[in-house]
Design a protein around this motif. Sequence first.
Motif, short mmCIF file in Angstrom:
data_model
loop_
_atom_site.label_atom_id
_atom_site.label_comp_id
_atom_site.label_asym_id
_atom_site.label_seq_id
_atom_site.Cartn_x
_atom_site.Cartn_y
_atom_site.Cartn_z
N GLY A 541 -14.26 -7.67 -2.29
CA GLY A 541 -13.53 -6.49 -1.84
C GLY A 541 -12.56 -6.78 -0.72
N THR A 542 -11.98 -7.99 -0.70
CA THR A 542 -11.06 -8.37 0.37
C THR A 542 -9.62 -8.49 -0.13
OG1 THR A 542 -11.52 -10.73 -0.09
CG2 THR A 542 -12.86 -9.63 1.61
N THR A 543 -9.28 -7.69 -1.13
CA THR A 543 -7.94 -7.75 -1.72
C THR A 543 -7.02 -6.66 -1.20
OG1 THR A 543 -8.75 -6.46 -3.60
CG2 THR A 543 -8.73 -8.86 -3.83
N GLY A 544 -7.38 -6.01 -0.12
CA GLY A 544 -6.52 -4.97 0.43
C GLY A 544 -6.47 -3.71 -0.39
N GLY A 545 -7.55 -3.41 -1.12
CA GLY A 545 -7.60 -2.20 -1.93
C GLY A 545 -7.25 -2.40 -3.37
N VAL A 546 -6.79 -3.59 -3.76
CA VAL A 546 -6.47 -3.86 -5.16
C VAL A 546 -7.77 -3.95 -5.96
CG1 VAL A 546 -5.40 -5.49 -6.77
CG2 VAL A 546 -4.35 -5.05 -4.55
N LYS A 547 -7.84 -3.21 -7.06
CA LYS A 547 -9.05 -3.18 -7.89
C LYS A 547 -8.67 -3.26 -9.36
CE LYS A 547 -11.51 -0.10 -4.67
NZ LYS A 547 -12.17 1.21 -4.53
N VAL A 548 -9.64 -3.67 -10.17
CA VAL A 548 -9.49 -3.64 -11.62
C VAL A 548 -10.35 -2.51 -12.15
CG1 VAL A 548 -9.76 -4.89 -13.77
CG2 VAL A 548 -9.07 -6.12 -11.72
N THR A 549 -9.70 -1.47 -12.66
CA THR A 549 -10.41 -0.29 -13.15
C THR A 549 -10.12 -0.13 -14.64
OG1 THR A 549 -8.54 1.13 -12.55
CG2 THR A 549 -10.24 0.80 -10.87
N LYS A 550 -10.44 1.03 -15.17
CA LYS A 550 -10.19 1.34 -16.57
C LYS A 550 -9.28 2.55 -16.68
CE LYS A 550 -12.99 -1.58 -18.83
NZ LYS A 550 -12.60 -2.43 -19.96
N LYS A 551 -8.35 2.50 -17.63
CA LYS A 551 -7.50 3.64 -17.90
C LYS A 551 -7.32 3.74 -19.41
CE LYS A 551 -3.14 5.83 -16.56
NZ LYS A 551 -1.92 5.71 -15.71
N LYS A 552 -7.77 4.84 -19.98
CA LYS A 552 -7.74 5.03 -21.43
C LYS A 552 -8.45 3.89 -22.15
CE LYS A 552 -3.44 7.68 -21.40
NZ LYS A 552 -2.06 7.81 -21.93
N GLU A 554 -8.71 0.83 -21.32
CA GLU A 554 -8.11 -0.49 -21.15
C GLU A 554 -8.17 -0.89 -19.67
OE1 GLU A 554 -6.93 -2.57 -23.41
OE2 GLU A 554 -7.40 -1.21 -25.07
N PRO A 555 -8.24 -2.20 -19.40
CA PRO A 555 -8.23 -2.63 -17.99
C PRO A 555 -6.95 -2.18 -17.30
CG PRO A 555 -8.85 -4.44 -19.45
CD PRO A 555 -8.39 -3.34 -20.34
N TRP A 556 -7.09 -1.79 -16.05
CA TRP A 556 -5.94 -1.27 -15.30
C TRP A 556 -6.01 -1.79 -13.86
CZ3 TRP A 556 -1.74 1.25 -16.99
CH2 TRP A 556 -0.91 1.84 -16.05
N ILE A 557 -4.91 -2.40 -13.40
CA ILE A 557 -4.85 -2.91 -12.04
C ILE A 557 -4.42 -1.77 -11.12
CG2 ILE A 557 -3.82 -4.63 -10.49
CD1 ILE A 557 -3.25 -6.34 -12.94
N SER A 558 -5.31 -1.41 -10.21
CA SER A 558 -5.03 -0.31 -9.29
C SER A 558 -4.59 -0.88 -7.94
CB SER A 558 -6.29 0.56 -9.11
OG SER A 558 -6.07 1.54 -8.13
N ARG A 799 -0.84 -8.21 -17.40
CA ARG A 799 -1.88 -9.15 -17.76
C ARG A 799 -1.54 -10.52 -17.15
NH1 ARG A 799 -3.72 -5.07 -18.43
NH2 ARG A 799 -4.66 -4.12 -20.27
N LEU A 800 -2.57 -11.28 -16.80
CA LEU A 800 -2.40 -12.60 -16.22
C LEU A 800 -2.51 -13.67 -17.29
CD1 LEU A 800 -4.57 -12.22 -12.99
CD2 LEU A 800 -2.13 -11.83 -13.25
N TYR A 801 -1.85 -14.79 -17.04
CA TYR A 801 -1.94 -15.94 -17.95
C TYR A 801 -3.06 -16.87 -17.49
CZ TYR A 801 2.48 -14.89 -20.27
OH TYR A 801 3.47 -14.31 -21.00
N ARG A 802 -3.69 -17.49 -18.46
CA ARG A 802 -4.66 -18.55 -18.17
C ARG A 802 -3.92 -19.89 -18.09
NH1 ARG A 802 -9.98 -17.11 -19.06
NH2 ARG A 802 -10.31 -15.09 -20.05
N GLY A 816 -11.04 -9.07 -18.09
CA GLY A 816 -10.49 -7.89 -18.76
C GLY A 816 -8.98 -7.91 -18.91
N PHE A 817 -8.28 -8.55 -17.98
CA PHE A 817 -6.83 -8.52 -18.07
C PHE A 817 -6.20 -9.91 -18.01
CE2 PHE A 817 -7.91 -8.10 -13.65
CZ PHE A 817 -6.95 -8.80 -12.95
N CYS A 818 -6.93 -10.95 -18.39
CA CYS A 818 -6.35 -12.28 -18.58
C CYS A 818 -5.96 -12.45 -20.03
CB CYS A 818 -7.35 -13.37 -18.17
SG CYS A 818 -7.24 -13.84 -16.45
N ARG A 819 -4.77 -12.88 -20.29
CA ARG A 819 -4.30 -13.05 -21.66
C ARG A 819 -5.08 -14.15 -22.36
NH1 ARG A 819 0.63 -10.63 -22.85
NH2 ARG A 819 1.83 -9.89 -21.06
N ALA A 820 -5.35 -13.90 -23.63
CA ALA A 820 -5.99 -14.93 -24.44
C ALA A 820 -5.05 -16.11 -24.64
CB ALA A 820 -6.42 -14.36 -25.78
#
Length: 826
Positions: A541-552, A554-558, A799-802, A816-820
């Motif tokens: 929880g040290t990302t300054g409030g950035v979170k990975v949540t769900k929207k509809k 699907e993963p959602w970066i808040s 989405r992030l790249y691997r 949840g949001f890393c591209r295959a």
Amino acid sequence: MEELIECWTLDEEEFALLANKSGATRLGFGLMLKFFELEARFPRREDVPRPAVEFMAGQVKVDAELFAAYDWSGRTIKNHRAQVRDFHGFREPTVSDEDKLADWLADKICPAEMSRDRLRSALLTRCREEKIEPPKTTRIERALGSAETMFERQFTETTVARLSAVSVGKLEELIVAEDPVPSAGAGTEGAEVSGGEEQAVRAARRAFLQELKEDPGSFQLDTLLAEIVKLDRVNAISLPPGLFKGVSEKVVAGWRARAMKMYPSDFEAAPQSIRVTLLAALCHVRQAEITDGLVELLIQLVHKISVRAEKKVEGEINAEFRRVAGKNGILVKLATAALALPEELVRTALYPVVGKRTLEDIIAEAKANEKAFNTRVRTKLRGSYSHHYRRGLPKLLRAVTFGCNNEVFRPVMDALELLDRYADSDEDFYAASEVVPLEHVVPEDWKEAVVDPDTGLVERIPYELCVLVALHKAIRRREIWVLGGNTWRNPDYDLPVDFEDNRDVHYEALSKPRDPADFIADLQKRHVAALDRLNKGLKKGTTGGVKVTKKKGEPWISVPPVGKQTEPENLEKLKEEIAKRWGVIDLLDLIKNVDHATGFTGEFTSVASRTVTDPDVLRRRLLLCTFGLGTNMGIKRVADGMAAIAGMEADTEAALRRARWLFVNRDNLRAAIRTVVNATLDARDTSLWGPGTACASDSRKFGSWSANHMTEWHQRYGGAGIMVYWHVERKNVCIYSQVRSTTDSEVASMIEGLLRHLTSAEIDRQYTDTHGASIVGFAFSHLLDFKLLPRLKNIGSARLYRPGLTESEAWSELDGFCRARRSTGS
């Protein structure tokens, strides 16, 4: 202080020269000795900085105020200068030295530079190398003028000698006055001439010189055809390759700018060698500019017909859209069942509610609608192209020569050759014996429209459309280039001349390894480290409030919004004090004071061969022109205002327009802006404001009349206008601006501004909006060692790249949001 110690400290030998001197003489000699060591010339009183005077006074044990009593004329200073020259090994200049300096400038520097300031700087550097004291200012100006005259004579004579007699004759014809047009009814044999015919005759006899100077009009087929005719007429002059060999593009562009400002009568008054060289430079540069303009028109027209076709079809389909009966109810049932039984299999939870066959029908309908849409778009494109735009294709292919260095795009080049061979044919299909390139030319969804299913023959019209679209994409990627152009030339010419021989030096300048494997390995290593840090930060929880949540589902970066910063308590007081002390400053006074502090009007050099206007008068007129153009008030209104002021009657509209005509152009404006920006950055106290290392960029639409040739219709902003892309440092200091086409990539504009701003600002962070960032933009920013920091509107769904190092990569918080698909550096 470190600079004073390094530059103004006397050593033992220098102290020995001061042994028999005292008071003001001792102080003045010490300052003159060190100044000559630094500048290789003797100073004037005002050239010596006050801190240096105080520092030197402390060394020689003399009161700094005595410097004002030092005698700058007479026998004493003459003896001092002789001692300084002997100590540093210099000698006085002779007339022979001045002649040699002028010859050297004409031979080595004038072919590359036109600026008097740079020529003067080169002369002073040469004097230092030759251990010669620089001549007096008047003698330096004489040497510079002599060098420019010698170079002009050599340059014009060489240019005329390289031209054939036929080419010289055709260049001379550009300024020949046209015969008067006969009036209606005054034909040679009494035949009447209609008004339309008279206009045609006038158009045919229009002076080509004026037409050559004009830029293309609006983006349409007639403009393309007119530019092709213009290019053909320039090519008919037959300028030889290497006409200006040995002379820089900057010098040729300067002669072109000079020719652009001249009337036919001005050419006629010039000597023959100068006249021919001016016309040759104009045609040479305009030949490349017209070629680039044709490519720009091609790109715009292909985009235009594609967008128009899609718009027309979208409007037609909106009224014809078919639905599966009860589709909305079916979707509601699907959603309800999915929410009620989230853990169940699709077959168990959804099929009992909506049958498998119904779902298949919905999918089939969607595909059918998409297929129908694409088919109708193709039909519209075909009709628009075949009935209007097609007549310009053969002329374009014959006017412009394309080239390619990438074998992957060889099919497109082969397709262009095929189109050229069939340019005069009336056949609807290509012959069965022809090898028609399809791969990398015809998209999959176009093949059924291009290849006849019964005969297997390729239809020409849809194939030509595919070739144009493929050519459009390849040109914008610089995979296909244009011979004779500048902007769209062979990309190999953009590399430094010594690139192949000195690759190590250039890679070292970019701080990049030569081996691509090492580069990719380092990039992947840092990629993994960055993903590890993000994964750990999300866990803790040290990302300054950035979170990975769900929207509809699907993963959602808040990302939480950034709160408003509190204003420093003294800032408002500072604003009040500034307003109280200076109040509202007139803009013209502000421009005048800026010029007084920076001398930016000195960057406005004339395109004419000489300037006779008094420098103070010229400076005033340039300031008035700058004010009128910058405020959009216009030259006429400024001149009218000056006429009402006693003593300013000489600054008439004609005088101001002449100053603008000769001095105000894009290059001079960029140089003046650079001078003001650099002075602003130099005056800034970095301890208070920090270094200028960050920049923000964005585009802005300015409305303009549709009759303006630069006006375009912008789909995103709506309405007619032009787009200007700005690079701004610290909110108010504009380091670069450029007029861009509405279809240009903002990413390319962002990178261009960073590379070409030429100010002293060292940018390492670039802020931009969503349109100014892309994967390619991030790649180039990494290669050029600056951080691209865009404001991403779509960051929530990003989405992030691997990195693709191992198959067992796992980041629990990022799955949840890393591209295959993996980013492997390819």
